[in-house]
Structures are given as structure tokens and as C-alpha cells.
Design an enzyme around this catalytic site. Structure first.
Site, short mmCIF file in Angstrom:
data_model
loop_
_atom_site.label_atom_id
_atom_site.label_comp_id
_atom_site.label_asym_id
_atom_site.label_seq_id
_atom_site.Cartn_x
_atom_site.Cartn_y
_atom_site.Cartn_z
N ASN A 1 35.09 42.67 42.47
CA ASN A 1 34.03 43.51 41.91
C ASN A 1 33.97 43.17 40.34
O ASN A 1 33.00 43.74 39.74
CB ASN A 1 34.08 45.05 42.24
CG ASN A 1 33.59 45.10 43.76
OD1 ASN A 1 32.59 44.43 44.23
ND2 ASN A 1 34.31 45.90 44.43
N ALA A 2 34.93 42.53 39.85
CA ALA A 2 34.94 42.46 38.29
C ALA A 2 33.78 41.88 37.89
O ALA A 2 33.45 40.75 38.41
CB ALA A 2 36.38 41.82 37.74
N SER B 1 37.75 45.22 46.79
CA SER B 1 38.96 44.89 45.48
C SER B 1 38.50 44.75 44.13
O SER B 1 37.22 44.26 43.91
CB SER B 1 39.70 43.75 45.86
OG SER B 1 39.05 42.75 45.50
N LYS B 2 39.27 45.20 43.08
CA LYS B 2 38.84 45.15 41.86
C LYS B 2 38.60 44.00 41.29
O LYS B 2 37.59 43.54 40.69
CB LYS B 2 39.72 45.72 40.81
CG LYS B 2 39.97 47.14 40.83
CD LYS B 2 40.76 47.63 39.80
CE LYS B 2 40.94 49.03 39.69
NZ LYS B 2 42.15 49.39 38.75
N ARG B 3 39.16 43.06 41.84
CA ARG B 3 39.33 41.37 41.66
C ARG B 3 37.87 40.90 41.93
O ARG B 3 37.14 39.97 41.20
CB ARG B 3 40.35 40.67 42.22
CG ARG B 3 40.25 39.26 42.21
CD ARG B 3 41.40 38.78 42.92
NE ARG B 3 41.67 37.55 43.12
CZ ARG B 3 41.00 36.82 44.37
NH1 ARG B 3 40.35 37.51 45.43
NH2 ARG B 3 41.16 35.46 44.84
#
Ligand code: GLU
Length: 505
Positions: free
Chosen positions: A264-265, A260-262
Site C-alpha cells: 500500500n505504500a 500489507s504496508k509494502r
């Protein structure tokens, strides 16, 4: 609180322009900013661009954008100037070069003529006998003839710091325990490279000195180099600023291998794109390694400027917990932002999702009231701004384009005929009420309740509210029905209800 403020602090954020700043790096900027502001001092931005290979074209702008987004305004630095300008290291090369040369003259540094090949060979030989890699200090004693030969071959020497080999050096920090090393274990670090650029070791000391920095706040990754820095200060005869090494962040984002982007941000700009508010990210990051007491969670910028104290920066690692960021973000969205502010911040997310145009996002004009009302419907439900368009996009589509199975309209009603009758009664009611009633949430609810109880004799009000909810949203989960009725307006509401009723026929 042990403030011990005797005079205003001068702090700096000194990033290298290597891409969008990582949030761990920005956390040191936050600490530095808050300490300067808390003490009534100055916060400087200094660009450390001495490693040309690692730079990106937009690096400096990325740094400015990240600081600007978080409202960490610098008092001196690029764009602003200041008494110690320039604040970009590549524009200060003469200064570093003259200081490095002066150190050679003083005998605290020396020219090194070793080629990269030789340095590589020395490292390999050391590794072969299980010694730590590192320079063998050969050029401390190199003969004049060897120097001349090296120069004749076209080699430009570097300048290395001459570590005083006797004794020990102690580094003292305001946060971590004092660190004592045997001098002989420290490398003769390069301070000026052959391209004329300084290394970090020299450049930051020179700049912190001339820019009159009182507190150096940086990440703990610099702690192992700190004794070397003490020796360089001593060699230059300069007083050291106070040092604060901010704790490492455990379970840093981007390293969990999740998709998820969340998860990996890693950069400020990524969190911004994911719909986190600067207020929340700021509140979250400041608590990674600092606390006011053992329970206070919410801090506005004003609170932080008032309450921040470097004495409460902790030496032990801080734990990164993305759920805490979600919790804080939801708090700011649900309870702190005004509806206007919230809706304004939703505009780019609505445009990105395609429910309004980029032009409308920039200048909503007559559409503002509708957009504002639509966003308001979910203000107390969403955790991030990016969730908003997903929750309300159906309000922006023409009702005729909504697609949903007609059976969804029935819910727990007895069957299609019963659901159609509910829709019919809702249509009749909403068509006939005066405008003031139409725009009054409680009045509509009372009207529909009255029909449910006294006209249709339904077992509960939920049976009455279900079919219109699906007809207006095309969904079985939606924002408040009365809010949708008011936001869509009478004509659109009646058209959607009619479409639903027809689909049950
Ligand atoms: N340019 C260094 C970095 O980005 C600065 C460290 C410091 O704050 O002294 O890590």
C-alpha cells in the site's frame, strides 16, 4: 543512443504541495533531473501552490525531503534562489495577473461573469441531453449592461482563454505520437480565478517561459490538456519548450486492496520507512518507463547521469512490480553498501524497533563496534533495512531474558544429554582459547569441528553447531554461529551457553 544534445537543458519539477509526493510524481522529477544533468544543464524546483484548498501545511517540506532523500538536488528553487526567483507560484501572482489582463486586451482571453450556480446549471442541462459537461462560452458575447449588473452584485469575474474556434491544433511530443484536435472541441478554460490566482494552464506556461525551461517533462495525465497549452503559447506569441509526457504506471501501488504496508505504500517517505534505500528506489523508478537497453538492470546515479536519454522514454504504460524493487534493494544492501554504511543506515530502524535508544541511534559512541558487528551478521541476507532489527534483536537483549523451549536446543541430537554435552564442550573450548583465536571465525569453526569429529564422534558437524546456535539466539534460525560468538563476546557467549546447558539438566 540518439542524444542530439545541442545545448544544456533546463528542466523543472513542479509539484503542488498537497502531501508526500507520490512515487509516480517523483519519477517525473527523476527524469527531469537526469536529463538536466546528462546535458550539463539545470534542474529547477518550482512549487505550484495555486490551489489553496488542496494544500497541506507540510507539503513543501515533504517535497524537499523526498528530493533530498533521493539526492535530487535542485540548482534553482526555494531556499536556493536563482535568476528567475521567486520559484513559488503564490509569490508570482502579479506576473500571472498582468499576463492574463494583457491577453484580455489582445483579445485572446475574456472576463467571465458566470456564477458557480449558472455553470452548474449549464453542466446539468448538457448532461440531460447527453452532451459532455463544459462551459457554453456565454461571456464571449455578454452585453455591457449584463457585465455591469454582475459587477454591481459584487461578483469578481474570472478570466477565460478564448479558444480560436476555427481549424485544428496539433501538439507534438518527443515521446508520444502527435495529437491533433478540432479547436471547437476545446474548452474556454479559466486561466485566472476570481481569487486572483492563476490556474495551472496559465501559470505553468508563464513560468516555463520566463524560467527558460527547455524541456517540460510531466505525467501523461496532462496530455489531454496539451493542445490547449499549444493554443495559449500561440496566443502569447511564445516559443514552446520540448514536451515529454512520461508513461502511466500500471498496477500502481496502493490500489490492490491488500493489507500489507509494502503493497500500500505510495509515497517516497513510506518506502523510506519500510527500509528501502534511495539508491534502489531511484534505480527502480527510473526503469518505470525508461530503459538503457533490453538487459541492464543496475544503475548508479553516475551511470544514470551518463546514460539517461529522453529518446528512450517509452510511450507505453510501465508496469509497477514491487518484487523488482525488493530485488534491487537486496542487491544494493548485499553487494553495494559497505558494512559501515549499511550499519549506519540501520541505526534508525534499530531505534524504531526499540533495540537501541534514539540517543544511541543519533550518537552510538562506544556502542558502535557492537552495533556494526551485529548488523554485519545479516547484511548479505536481508532485503530491507526494516528486516534487520527483527533478525538481530536477540543480540541486544540480555541473554538471561531470552526465552525459548529447552527442547529446541536438542535439534537432531540424540536427546537432552547429548545436546548438554555439546554445550559443555563448546563452553570449555571457548573459555580456554586465546583472544586471537576467539576473534577468528575460521579458527573457531575448525576447533568445534575437531571436537565434533574426534572427541564427541558426532555423525555430522551440524549436530555440534545446533545447540550453541539456539542457546545464543533463542531461535532455530539465526545468523552465522561463529559470527554470533564473536559479536557477543566471550563473557556473554559463555553465559548464554551455560543457561542453555542448565535448561537441559
Ligand atoms: N503541478 C503540476 C502537477 O503536480 C505540474 C505538472 C507539470 O509538471 O507541468 O501535476
Amino acid at each position: 543512443m540518439t542524444d542530439n544534445i545541442t545545448k544544456p537543458a533546463r528542466t523543472r519539477y513542479a509539484p503542488s504541495p498537497t502531501g508526500n509526493p507520490h512515487i509516480g510524481n517523483i519519477r517525473t522529477a527523476i527524469f527531469a533531473y537526469l536529463w538536466a544533468k546528462h546535458t550539463g544543464g539545470q534542474f529547477l524546483l518550482r512549487i505550484e501552490d495555486t490551489d489553496k484548498k488542496r494544500q497541506t501545511e507540510t507539503g513543501v517540506q515533504d517535497i524537499k525531503n523526498s528530493l533530498g532523500w533521493l539526492s535530487l538536488d535542485w540548482d534553482e528553487g526555494p531556499d536556493k534562489g536563482g535568476p528567475f526567483a521567486p520559484y513559488v507560484q503564490s509569490e508570482r501572482l502579479d506576473l500571472y495577473q498582468s499576463i492574463a489582463k494583457k491577453m484580455v486586451e489582445d483579445g485572446t482571453a475574456y472576463y467571465c461573469y458566470c456564477t458557480p450556480e449558472r455553470l452548474d446549471a449549464v453542466n446539468k442541462a448538457k448532461q440531460a441531453i447527453k452532451q459532455a459537461p463544459g462551459y457554453d462560452r456565454r461571456c464571449r458575447t455578454i452585453s455591457e449592461t449584463e457585465k455591469e449588473a454582475a459587477l454591481a452584485s459584487g461578483l469578481t469575474p474570472t478570466i477565460r482563454f478564448k479558444v480560436p474556434l476555427e481549424g485544428k491544433t496539433t501538439f507534438t511530443d518527443l515521446v508520444v505520437k502527435p495529437l491533433t484536435v478540432e479547436n471547437s472541441t476545446i474548452q474556454d478554460a479559466v486561466i485566472l480565478k476570481s481569487d486572483g490566482f492563476p490556474t495551472y494552464h496559465l501559470a505553468h506556461i508563464v513560468d516555463d517561459h520566463f524560467m527558460e525551461i527547455s524541456h517540460v517533462i510531466r505525467g501523461q495525465e496532462w496530455l489531454p490538456s496539451a493542445p490547449l497549452h499549444v493554443m495559449i503559447y500561440q496566443a502569447l506569441g511564445w516559443e514552446m519548450p520540448a514536451f515529454i509526457h512520461a508513461p502511466v504506471i500500471l498496477n500502481p501501488p496502493g490500489q490492490k486492496g491488500k493489507l500489507s504496508k509494502r503493497d500500500n505504500a505510495v509515497s517516497v517517505s513510506q518506502y523510506s520507512e519500510l527500509g528501502y534505500l534511495p539508491e534502489a528506489l531511484m534505480n527502480f523508478l527510473v526503469l518505470l518507463g525508461w530503459s538503457y537497453d533490453d538487459h541492464t538492470e543496475f544503475f548508479s546515479m553516475e551511470d544514470l547521469i551518463k546514460d539517461f536519454d529522453i529518446a528512450r522514454i517509452q510511450p507505453t504504460p510501465a508496469k509497477f512490480n514491487i518484487d523488482k524493487l525488493d530485488f534491487l534493494n537486496a542487491h544494493y544492501i548485499n553487494h553495494v553498501l559497505t558494512v559501515d554504511d549499511f550499519a549506519r543506515r540501520c541505526l534508525p530502524f534499530l531505534a524504531e524497533y526499540g533495540v537501541i535508544s534514539p540517543e544511541e541511534a543519533a550518537n552510538p559512541g562506544a556502542r558502535w563496534e557492537f552495533i556494526r558487528a551485529a548488523c554485519a551478521l545479516v547484511k548479505d541476507k536481508v532485503k530491507t533495512l526494516a528486516e534487520v532489527p527483527v533478525e538481530i534483536d536477540f543480540l541486544f537483549k540480555p541473554g538471561a531474558a531470552l526465552e525459548y523451549p529447552a527442547t529446541d536446543l536438542i535439534g537432531k541430537n540424540e536427546g537432552p544429554a547429548a545436546a548438554a554435552q555439546v554445550l559443555e564442550e563448546t563452553i570449555n573450548y571457548l573459555r580456554d582459547i586465546p583472544d586471537e583465536t576467539y576473534n577468528d571465525r575460521d579458527a573457531i569453526l575448525a576447533g568445534l569441528t575437531e571436537i565434533s569429529e574426534n572427541k564427541l564422534h558426532l555423525k555430522n558437524r551440524g549436530l555440534m553447531l545446533w545447540p550453541p546456535r539456539v542457546a545464543l539466539s533463542g531461535r532455530t534460525k539465526s545468523p552465522d554461529l561463529m559470527g554470533m560468538i564473536i559479536t557477543l563476546g566471550r563473557a556473554e557467549t559463555l553465559a548464554r551457553l551455560e543457561k542453555g546447558k542448565q535448561s537441559l539438566a
